[in-house]
Design a protein around this motif. Structure first.
Motif, PDB file in Angstrom:
ATOM      1  N   LEU A 124       7.183 -32.070  42.647  1.00  0.00           N
ATOM      2  CA  LEU A 124       8.011 -33.004  42.588  1.00  0.00           C
ATOM      3  C   LEU A 124       7.383 -33.918  41.394  1.00  0.00           C
ATOM      4  N   PHE A 125       8.061 -33.853  40.376  1.00  0.00           N
ATOM      5  CA  PHE A 125       7.618 -34.188  39.087  1.00  0.00           C
ATOM      6  C   PHE A 125       8.286 -35.582  38.679  1.00  0.00           C
ATOM      7  N   ASP A 126       7.591 -36.537  38.220  1.00  0.00           N
ATOM      8  CA  ASP A 126       8.038 -37.622  37.436  1.00  0.00           C
ATOM      9  C   ASP A 126       8.446 -37.248  35.940  1.00  0.00           C
ATOM     10  N   VAL A 127       9.793 -37.189  35.622  1.00  0.00           N
ATOM     11  CA  VAL A 127      10.176 -36.658  34.573  1.00  0.00           C
ATOM     12  C   VAL A 127       9.578 -37.176  33.158  1.00  0.00           C
ATOM     13  N   VAL A 128       9.577 -38.620  33.435  1.00  0.00           N
ATOM     14  CA  VAL A 128       9.131 -39.302  32.060  1.00  0.00           C
ATOM     15  C   VAL A 128       7.510 -38.874  31.566  1.00  0.00           C
ATOM     16  N   SER A 129       6.667 -38.926  32.490  1.00  0.00           N
ATOM     17  CA  SER A 129       5.189 -38.763  32.533  1.00  0.00           C
ATOM     18  C   SER A 129       4.670 -37.203  32.654  1.00  0.00           C
ATOM     19  N   LYS A 130       5.531 -36.648  33.238  1.00  0.00           N
ATOM     20  CA  LYS A 130       5.137 -35.160  33.527  1.00  0.00           C
ATOM     21  C   LYS A 130       4.020 -35.241  34.683  1.00  0.00           C
ATOM     22  N   ILE A 131       3.836 -36.192  35.543  1.00  0.00           N
ATOM     23  CA  ILE A 131       2.938 -36.144  36.440  1.00  0.00           C
ATOM     24  C   ILE A 131       3.431 -35.802  37.618  1.00  0.00           C
ATOM     25  N   TYR A 132       3.016 -34.943  38.440  1.00  0.00           N
ATOM     26  CA  TYR A 132       3.720 -34.673  39.638  1.00  0.00           C
ATOM     27  C   TYR A 132       3.231 -35.718  41.099  1.00  0.00           C
ATOM     28  N   ILE A 133       4.220 -36.172  41.456  1.00  0.00           N
ATOM     29  CA  ILE A 133       3.763 -37.198  42.500  1.00  0.00           C
ATOM     30  C   ILE A 133       3.760 -36.459  43.785  1.00  0.00           C
ATOM     31  N   ALA A 134       3.818 -35.301  44.145  1.00  0.00           N
ATOM     32  CA  ALA A 134       3.786 -34.618  45.299  1.00  0.00           C
ATOM     33  C   ALA A 134       3.763 -32.967  45.204  1.00  0.00           C
ATOM     34  N   THR A 135       3.218 -32.205  45.959  1.00  0.00           N
ATOM     35  CA  THR A 135       3.453 -30.861  45.762  1.00  0.00           C
ATOM     36  C   THR A 135       3.030 -30.401  47.311  1.00  0.00           C
ATOM     37  N   ASP A 136       3.396 -29.012  47.516  1.00  0.00           N
ATOM     38  CA  ASP A 136       3.284 -28.650  48.933  1.00  0.00           C
ATOM     39  C   ASP A 136       1.829 -28.291  49.168  1.00  0.00           C
ATOM     40  N   SER A 137       1.548 -28.019  50.233  1.00  0.00           N
ATOM     41  CA  SER A 137      -0.221 -27.936  50.535  1.00  0.00           C
ATOM     42  C   SER A 137      -0.854 -26.774  50.131  1.00  0.00           C
ATOM     43  N   SER A 138      -0.025 -25.822  49.257  1.00  0.00           N
ATOM     44  CA  SER A 138      -0.713 -24.540  48.768  1.00  0.00           C
ATOM     45  C   SER A 138      -1.564 -24.933  47.576  1.00  0.00           C
ATOM     46  N   PRO A 139      -2.505 -24.173  47.254  1.00  0.00           N
ATOM     47  CA  PRO A 139      -3.580 -24.707  45.953  1.00  0.00           C
ATOM     48  C   PRO A 139      -2.628 -24.735  44.798  1.00  0.00           C
ATOM     49  N   VAL A 140      -3.133 -25.783  43.820  1.00  0.00           N
ATOM     50  CA  VAL A 140      -2.318 -25.844  42.651  1.00  0.00           C
ATOM     51  C   VAL A 140      -3.052 -24.816  41.490  1.00  0.00           C
ATOM     52  N   ASP A 141      -2.156 -23.898  40.882  1.00  0.00           N
ATOM     53  CA  ASP A 141      -2.918 -23.165  39.884  1.00  0.00           C
ATOM     54  C   ASP A 141      -2.425 -23.694  38.515  1.00  0.00           C
ATOM     55  N   MET A 142      -3.651 -24.079  37.736  1.00  0.00           N
ATOM     56  CA  MET A 142      -3.426 -25.056  36.568  1.00  0.00           C
ATOM     57  C   MET A 142      -2.342 -24.237  35.682  1.00  0.00           C
ATOM     58  N   GLN A 143      -2.170 -22.825  35.546  1.00  0.00           N
ATOM     59  CA  GLN A 143      -1.335 -22.340  34.604  1.00  0.00           C
ATOM     60  C   GLN A 143       0.149 -22.265  35.032  1.00  0.00           C
ATOM     61  N   ILE A 144       0.210 -22.287  36.381  1.00  0.00           N
ATOM     62  CA  ILE A 144       1.811 -22.584  36.851  1.00  0.00           C
ATOM     63  C   ILE A 144       2.210 -24.115  36.547  1.00  0.00           C
ATOM     64  N   TYR A 145       1.091 -25.130  36.694  1.00  0.00           N
ATOM     65  CA  TYR A 145       1.417 -26.497  36.612  1.00  0.00           C
ATOM     66  C   TYR A 145       1.779 -26.620  34.974  1.00  0.00           C
ATOM     67  N   GLU A 146       1.026 -25.774  34.230  1.00  0.00           N
ATOM     68  CA  GLU A 146       1.212 -26.130  32.771  1.00  0.00           C
ATOM     69  C   GLU A 146       2.811 -25.571  32.215  1.00  0.00           C
ATOM     70  N   LEU A 147       3.103 -24.320  33.219  1.00  0.00           N
ATOM     71  CA  LEU A 147       4.383 -23.756  32.893  1.00  0.00           C
ATOM     72  C   LEU A 147       5.460 -24.749  33.248  1.00  0.00           C
ATOM     73  N   CYS A 148       5.358 -25.443  34.239  1.00  0.00           N
ATOM     74  CA  CYS A 148       6.258 -26.347  34.955  1.00  0.00           C
ATOM     75  C   CYS A 148       6.248 -27.572  33.785  1.00  0.00           C
ATOM     76  N   CYS A 149       5.436 -27.980  33.526  1.00  0.00           N
ATOM     77  CA  CYS A 149       5.440 -29.263  32.356  1.00  0.00           C
ATOM     78  C   CYS A 149       6.241 -28.602  31.137  1.00  0.00           C
TER      79      CYS A 149
END
Ligand SMILES: Nc1nc2c(ncn2[C@@H]2O[C@H](COP(=O)(O)OP(=O)(O)OP(=O)(O)O)[C@@H](O)[C@H]2O)c(=O)[nH]1
Length: 387
Positions: A240-265
């Motif tokens: 769940l992204f804050d669109v203006v800053s691209k920080i995510y304010i929540a995610t599900d409990s599975s681990p965060v993969d940096m590459q996936i996060y970068e793709l989403c940004c």
């Protein structure tokens, strides 16, 4: 988002000037503690000179390109930045000049630390960090005395161009030394987290996401909603992204993969850029915003707008997207639940500003918390009703 400056007078330490005690209009902030912006949680950016504090704030919240930060002048005054991106992302960032001594008068530590939610201490990993650690220890001791609820976040910064081994070694060493220093001072119990960051990649957004999340009281509810939404929709991961800053304010409990996060940004950047080219509206991001990207590894990135400020970005396998109807239906349930959380939060904020609110209204709020659809089980039922 608004931007405020607090100008230093000629003499940076006049007797009647306490850091932050007065806003730019000369109003006594303590007297105005009920003022909305002053009741927002505060994130303090502290650290030695040239450690990268202003660059972080400009890159994350003002879309400055990392290369441009080399032209930033040294900060000579406290810069206060009001972040009002959404009802969930509301706080103030105070960027401190590196040369300030955070513990000696006229630094008004009581005033500064009392309303503080998180203290981000930036350490330049490319520099000798012994002096930084000494200042960090003194700052933590002083801040903890005033406010034991502060979350202390250490950004081991400028780790671009450093090998993975050296990064890990710096992090281990800084962690060890600061923990030793603080336990010597009898502060083993404080909340202390470490992040390896650089403005030249997404690590700074990831780290700030974690800092901001800790200041969102509704985080467990948002995570629960995502944990229910995902398995019922055949999705692997969602942010769940804050669109203006691209920080995510929540995610599900599975681990965060940096590459996936970068793709989403990158996806969010692309959608905003394209929308601003083709949209005639003032805000390019609206209720119709959605986007789908097929990657060449049978994976799909699917983005849907949640409200004007928030977007949900999901990663799923291509074959699971055959049931797009289910995903879209579940998404609507999710979006409705989020807006209920919003309403509840607004009510709570009003209540805090107006503690004399009558008891009937209080009872209504309790009813919503206990019996509303945000109840975990009820939502599971709502989501699994999908066709
Ligand atoms: N390589 C690298 N350089 C960075 C990074 N972040 C900031 N810098 C550089 O560090 C220098 C100092 O950055 P500032 O943001 O001005 O530092 P500051 O902590 O605000 O400094 P003061 O205002 O003096 O306290 C600038 O030249 C930035 O370009 C980073 O992640 N990596």
């Amino acid at each position: 988002m608004s931007y405020e400056h607090e100008d230093y007078p000629e003499d940076p330490f006049p007797k009647d000037f306490g850091y932050g005690a007065y806003d730019q209009d000369g109003l006594d902030l303590e007297a105005n503690a009920s003022n909305n912006s002053e009741t927002k949680p505060r994130i303090l950016l502290m650290g030695l000179r040239r450690s990268g504090k202003s660059s972080i704030q400009k890159v994350v919240f003002h879309k400055m390109s990392p290369n441009e930060t080399v032209f930033l002048e040294s900060t000579s005054k406290i810069v206060k930045d009001d972040i009002n991106n959404s009802s969930f992302v509301q706080f103030q960032i105070w960027d401190f000049p590196g040369q300030i001594d955070f513990i000696k008068p006229p630094f008004d530590s009581d005033m500064i630390f009392r309303g503080c939610g998180a203290l981000v201490f930036v350490i330049d990993a490319k520099d000798d960090y012994i002096e930084a650690l000494r200042k960090f220890k003194d700052t933590v001791i002083e801040a903890y005395k005033v406010n034991p609820h502060i979350k202390f976040e250490v950004f081991i910064h400028k780790v671009d161009g450093i090998s993975d081994d050296s990064k890990m070694e710096s992090q281990r060493d800084i962690h060890q030394r600061s923990s030793d220093d603080l336990s010597e001072a009898g502060l083993d119990q404080i909340h202390l987290s470490f992040h390896l960051t650089s403005i030249y990649d997404h690590s700074i957004f990831e780290a700030f996401s974690k800092v901001v999340q800790k200041l969102i009281p509704q985080l467990p509810t948002l995570e629960n909603l995502l944990n229910i939404f995902i398995p019922n929709s055949g999705i692997e991961k969602a942010f769940l992204f804050d669109v203006v800053s691209k920080i995510y304010i929540a995610t599900d409990s599975s681990p965060v993969d940096m590459q996936i996060y970068e793709l989403c940004c990158d996806m969010i950047d692309m959608v905003i850029d394209l929308s601003s080219i083709y949209s005639s509206e003032e805000t390019a991001f609206d209720s119709g915003s959605s986007s789908l990207i097929k990657l060449n590894n049978n994976t799909i990135l699917y983005m849907r707008e949640v409200n004007k400020f928030l977007a949900l970005v999901c990663i799923l396998r291509e074959e699971n997207f055959n049931r797009q109807g289910v995903i879209d239906y579940n998404f609507i349930c999710f979006r409705d639940a989020i807006s209920e959380v919003f309403e509840l939060r607004l009510k709570r904020q009003k209540q805090l500003q107006n503690p004399d609110q009558d008891d009937d209204e209080l009872a209504d709020d309790r009813g919503l918390t206990m019996g509303g659809r945000l109840n975990h089980d009820n939502d599971a039922a709502a989501v699994s009703r999908a066709p």
